[in-house]
Scaffold this motif. Structure first.
Motif, PDB file in Angstrom:
ATOM      1  N   LYS A 329      -8.905  -5.053   3.352  1.00  0.00           N
ATOM      2  CA  LYS A 329      -8.093  -4.522   4.456  1.00  0.00           C
ATOM      3  C   LYS A 329      -8.937  -3.883   5.559  1.00  0.00           C
ATOM      4  CE  LYS A 329      -4.259  -3.531   1.268  1.00  0.00           C
ATOM      5  NZ  LYS A 329      -4.992  -3.786   0.008  1.00  0.00           N
ATOM      6  N   SER A 330     -10.268  -4.005   5.453  1.00  0.00           N
ATOM      7  CA  SER A 330     -11.136  -3.385   6.457  1.00  0.00           C
ATOM      8  C   SER A 330     -11.615  -4.379   7.511  1.00  0.00           C
ATOM      9  CB  SER A 330     -12.362  -2.775   5.780  1.00  0.00           C
ATOM     10  OG  SER A 330     -13.221  -3.802   5.284  1.00  0.00           O
ATOM     11  N   GLY A 331     -11.784  -5.645   7.086  1.00  0.00           N
ATOM     12  CA  GLY A 331     -12.359  -6.652   7.982  1.00  0.00           C
ATOM     13  C   GLY A 331     -13.855  -6.794   7.832  1.00  0.00           C
ATOM     14  N   ILE A 332     -14.452  -6.037   6.900  1.00  0.00           N
ATOM     15  CA  ILE A 332     -15.906  -6.026   6.704  1.00  0.00           C
ATOM     16  C   ILE A 332     -16.300  -6.879   5.496  1.00  0.00           C
ATOM     17  CG2 ILE A 332     -17.876  -4.584   6.014  1.00  0.00           C
ATOM     18  CD1 ILE A 332     -16.640  -2.301   7.576  1.00  0.00           C
ATOM     19  N   GLU A 333     -17.303  -7.716   5.682  1.00  0.00           N
ATOM     20  CA  GLU A 333     -17.968  -8.389   4.564  1.00  0.00           C
ATOM     21  C   GLU A 333     -19.386  -7.849   4.487  1.00  0.00           C
ATOM     22  OE1 GLU A 333     -16.958 -10.648   2.335  1.00  0.00           O
ATOM     23  OE2 GLU A 333     -14.913 -10.805   3.106  1.00  0.00           O
ATOM     24  N   LEU A 334     -19.769  -7.378   3.307  1.00  0.00           N
ATOM     25  CA  LEU A 334     -21.094  -6.786   3.114  1.00  0.00           C
ATOM     26  C   LEU A 334     -22.003  -7.706   2.312  1.00  0.00           C
ATOM     27  CD1 LEU A 334     -20.259  -3.077   2.167  1.00  0.00           C
ATOM     28  CD2 LEU A 334     -21.078  -3.931   4.372  1.00  0.00           C
ATOM     29  N   PRO A 389      -9.506  -3.357  11.546  1.00  0.00           N
ATOM     30  CA  PRO A 389      -9.725  -1.916  11.735  1.00  0.00           C
ATOM     31  C   PRO A 389     -11.188  -1.573  11.977  1.00  0.00           C
ATOM     32  CG  PRO A 389      -8.193  -2.282   9.936  1.00  0.00           C
ATOM     33  CD  PRO A 389      -8.711  -3.636  10.333  1.00  0.00           C
ATOM     34  N   ALA A 390     -12.099  -2.236  11.263  1.00  0.00           N
ATOM     35  CA  ALA A 390     -13.530  -1.937  11.420  1.00  0.00           C
ATOM     36  C   ALA A 390     -14.036  -2.345  12.787  1.00  0.00           C
ATOM     37  CB  ALA A 390     -14.324  -2.635  10.318  1.00  0.00           C
ATOM     38  N   GLU A 391     -13.610  -3.521  13.272  1.00  0.00           N
ATOM     39  CA  GLU A 391     -14.067  -3.963  14.594  1.00  0.00           C
ATOM     40  C   GLU A 391     -13.503  -3.064  15.690  1.00  0.00           C
ATOM     41  OE1 GLU A 391     -14.386  -8.177  16.921  1.00  0.00           O
ATOM     42  OE2 GLU A 391     -12.427  -7.225  16.798  1.00  0.00           O
ATOM     43  N   LYS A 392     -12.224  -2.726  15.573  1.00  0.00           N
ATOM     44  CA  LYS A 392     -11.606  -1.852  16.580  1.00  0.00           C
ATOM     45  C   LYS A 392     -12.287  -0.483  16.626  1.00  0.00           C
ATOM     46  CE  LYS A 392      -7.012  -3.959  16.288  1.00  0.00           C
ATOM     47  NZ  LYS A 392      -5.612  -3.746  15.815  1.00  0.00           N
ATOM     48  N   TYR A 422     -10.618  -2.613  -0.528  1.00  0.00           N
ATOM     49  CA  TYR A 422      -9.406  -3.234  -1.062  1.00  0.00           C
ATOM     50  C   TYR A 422      -8.360  -2.179  -1.447  1.00  0.00           C
ATOM     51  CZ  TYR A 422     -11.624  -7.838  -1.447  1.00  0.00           C
ATOM     52  OH  TYR A 422     -12.223  -9.045  -1.170  1.00  0.00           O
ATOM     53  N   GLY A 423      -8.566  -0.951  -1.006  1.00  0.00           N
ATOM     54  CA  GLY A 423      -7.674   0.147  -1.368  1.00  0.00           C
ATOM     55  C   GLY A 423      -6.318   0.054  -0.688  1.00  0.00           C
ATOM     56  N   GLU A 424      -5.515   1.075  -0.878  1.00  0.00           N
ATOM     57  CA  GLU A 424      -4.167   1.094  -0.317  1.00  0.00           C
ATOM     58  C   GLU A 424      -4.213   1.255   1.203  1.00  0.00           C
ATOM     59  OE1 GLU A 424      -1.323   0.515  -1.934  1.00  0.00           O
ATOM     60  OE2 GLU A 424      -2.570   0.136  -3.715  1.00  0.00           O
ATOM     61  N   ALA A 425      -3.250   0.630   1.864  1.00  0.00           N
ATOM     62  CA  ALA A 425      -3.149   0.751   3.317  1.00  0.00           C
ATOM     63  C   ALA A 425      -3.004   2.222   3.699  1.00  0.00           C
ATOM     64  CB  ALA A 425      -1.947  -0.045   3.819  1.00  0.00           C
ATOM     65  N   PHE A 444     -12.030   4.634  10.341  1.00  0.00           N
ATOM     66  CA  PHE A 444     -10.858   3.771  10.524  1.00  0.00           C
ATOM     67  C   PHE A 444      -9.995   3.872   9.277  1.00  0.00           C
ATOM     68  CE2 PHE A 444     -14.281   1.148   8.753  1.00  0.00           C
ATOM     69  CZ  PHE A 444     -13.668   0.554   7.658  1.00  0.00           C
ATOM     70  N   GLN A 445      -8.801   3.318   9.349  1.00  0.00           N
ATOM     71  CA  GLN A 445      -7.888   3.286   8.219  1.00  0.00           C
ATOM     72  C   GLN A 445      -7.650   1.848   7.772  1.00  0.00           C
ATOM     73  OE1 GLN A 445      -4.768   5.811  10.216  1.00  0.00           O
ATOM     74  NE2 GLN A 445      -4.669   6.775   8.209  1.00  0.00           N
ATOM     75  N   LEU A 446      -7.551   1.654   6.462  1.00  0.00           N
ATOM     76  CA  LEU A 446      -7.247   0.334   5.932  1.00  0.00           C
ATOM     77  C   LEU A 446      -5.843  -0.060   6.379  1.00  0.00           C
ATOM     78  CD1 LEU A 446      -8.684   0.590   2.297  1.00  0.00           C
ATOM     79  CD2 LEU A 446      -9.819  -0.188   4.388  1.00  0.00           C
ATOM     80  N   GLU A 447      -5.710  -1.358   6.689  1.00  0.00           N
ATOM     81  CA  GLU A 447      -4.469  -1.818   7.315  1.00  0.00           C
ATOM     82  C   GLU A 447      -3.845  -2.963   6.504  1.00  0.00           C
ATOM     83  OE1 GLU A 447      -3.177  -3.215  11.812  1.00  0.00           O
ATOM     84  OE2 GLU A 447      -5.193  -3.666  11.088  1.00  0.00           O
TER      85      GLU A 447
END
Length: 451
Positions: A329-334, A389-392, A422-425, A444-447
């Motif tokens: 839910k973050s938009g990030i791949e590590l 959320p991460a990009e914004k 992968y946590g709760e929105a 940011f917040q997970l979406e």
């Protein structure tokens, strides 16, 4: 004419020698388990829904991905592993897989010795790939030197116990099925040495039969190839994302949910589904009746028995079955990005037993704070979903994660870090990063994109 007389004892000895020699010659072409029970258990690591098993190649201990989606073993030569393996009898070929890139150059090598537990094969073909971009280790946070699939599954009955993280290998002629009231047995079909299974998805208020490649080398749940004529298409609720990295490059497409997914009586609800863009799966769609792939995030919910000789797969639910299907839910791949020197406090502890000049008896603990430099893993952003959320928040590809929610990133494994996305929105994420030798902090917040 000279007549030679054999005693019964000598004749039996010759027959035994001939039998052993013949059996050895035959066994060179397949995996044979070197014990009287012709069965063995091998522990594996489950990382991001993928099975990593120990494999010995030409006497060198390596880690391989167990992948039902590949025909011949592939060695990734990013660490010059093939030099150590002393592979020989080579010829240059080109391999093609998922992704929009070109075919990958590889060396085909014959007569290699493979050993998995007590299962051994004396003349295994393999492909050594020299493209440095084909390196799964950074994405998994664990060294993976190669992939193995069809040859092992063809020669042996393979039981995968995802719960206990153990595979059991058994010679087909020695395998005995047990009565099982809570399991389901389904037929397998094969195309180009790969297993396919018939299933059913419920989407857009329709139940649709699908033929899927069983792909234990994929960490997703379900991939479907969009086909309007069959009603296989994403709902209005989806987002565009990085889906994975194939042999020929990265794969992108839509992420969504299907109402349910069924394998005979087993039904899973609100299942993650990905619809890869057609440009990335041209090679996969050569099998015209294929509708997609069934991958690790569904397979891990069962303990599975693969019996290629009888073209049967047996499924039994395990404790993962009711686990909720989550997504990033973050938009990030590590990915793991090497190591960095970190200055850490090293508290040296000394004891005073009170036997010296001290007037007080007992033990004193004196903490002497000092510092040391240590090598710690570094994690970098390698994919960033647009409008996530991460990009914004202002994060960029290439940023090095220094801390997450005020804890140093090196205190986590790569998988532990990713799991936090992968946590709760609504969960708040605070990242301290390094960019161009400067540090920045973002929040940011997970979406939840499926509400």
């Amino acid at each position: 004419m000279k007549i030679v007389f054999f005693s019964i004892k000598k004749l039996l000895t010759l027959i035994l020698v001939f039998f052993c020699f013949s059996n050895l010659s035959f066994s060179q072409n397949k995996f044979v388990i070197q014990n009287k029970n012709q069965s063995d258990r091998v522990k594996f690591k489950l990382i991001n829904n993928l099975i990593i098993i120990p494999v010995e190649v030409n006497g060198v201990s390596l880690s391989f991905l167990l992948d039902t989606g590949v025909s011949k073993p592939i060695i990734f030569n990013f660490l010059n592993v093939s030099d150590t393996l002393k592979i020989k009898d080579t010829e240059t070929i080109f391999l093609r897989g998922l992704g929009e890139g070109e075919s990958v150059e590889a060396l085909k090598s014959k007569n290699n010795v493979f050993k998995i537990g007590e299962a051994i094969k004396l003349n295994q073909d393999l492909y050594a790939v020299y493209d440095s971009n084909l390196n799964f280790a950074p994405r998994l946070g664990f060294p993976v030197h190669g992939i193995i699939g069809f040859d092992l599954f063809r020669d042996l009955v393979v039981e995968i116990n995802y719960s206990k993280k153990v595979i059991k290998l058994t010679a087909p002629e020695k395998y005995r099925y047990k009565k099982c009231k809570k399991c389901e047995r389904l037929n397998l079909e094969f195309y180009n040495s790969k297993p396919y299974i018939n299933a059913e998805v419920t989407m857009n208020r329709r139940k649709i039969p699908v033929k899927l490649l069983i792909d234990s080398g994929g960490s997703d749940s379900l991939w479907l190839f969009e086909d309007d004529s069959l009603g296989i298409e994403s709902s209005n609720k989806y987002f565009y994302d990085f889906l994975g990295h194939g042999l020929s490059g990265s794969v992108y497409g839509k992420r969504s949910k299907v109402r349910s997914f069924s394998l005979k009586s087993f039904q899973l609800n609100k299942v993650n589904v990905s619809f890869p863009d057609s440009t990335f799966i041209l090679f996969a769609r050569k099998h015209k009746s294929r509708n997609g792939s069934l991958s690790g995030n569904i397979l891990k919910r069962f303990n599975v028995i693969f019996d290629y000789r009888n073209a049967i797969i047996t499924l039994t639910k395990n404790h993962y079955f009711n686990e909720k299907f989550q997504y990033n839910k973050s938009g990030i791949e590590l990915a793991h990005d090497g190591f960095r020197l970190v200055r850490e406090k090293d508290n040296l502890v000394s004891n005073d037993n009170g036997l010296g000049d001290s007037q007080e008896k007992g033990t004193k603990i004196i903490i002497d704070p000092q510092y040391k430099l240590s090598l710690k893993p570094a994690y970098a952003i390698v994919e960033l979903r647009k409008n996530s959320p991460a990009e914004k928040a202002g994060l960029l590809k290439g940023d090095i994660i220094l801390s997450i929610n005020n804890r140093n990133s090196y205190q986590f494994t790569l998988q532990e870090l990713i799991h936090m996305f992968y946590g709760e929105a609504g969960k708040r994420i605070k990242l301290k990063i390094e960019r161009d030798k400067s540090t920045f902090t973002f929040q940011f917040q997970l979406e939840n994109l499926f509400q």
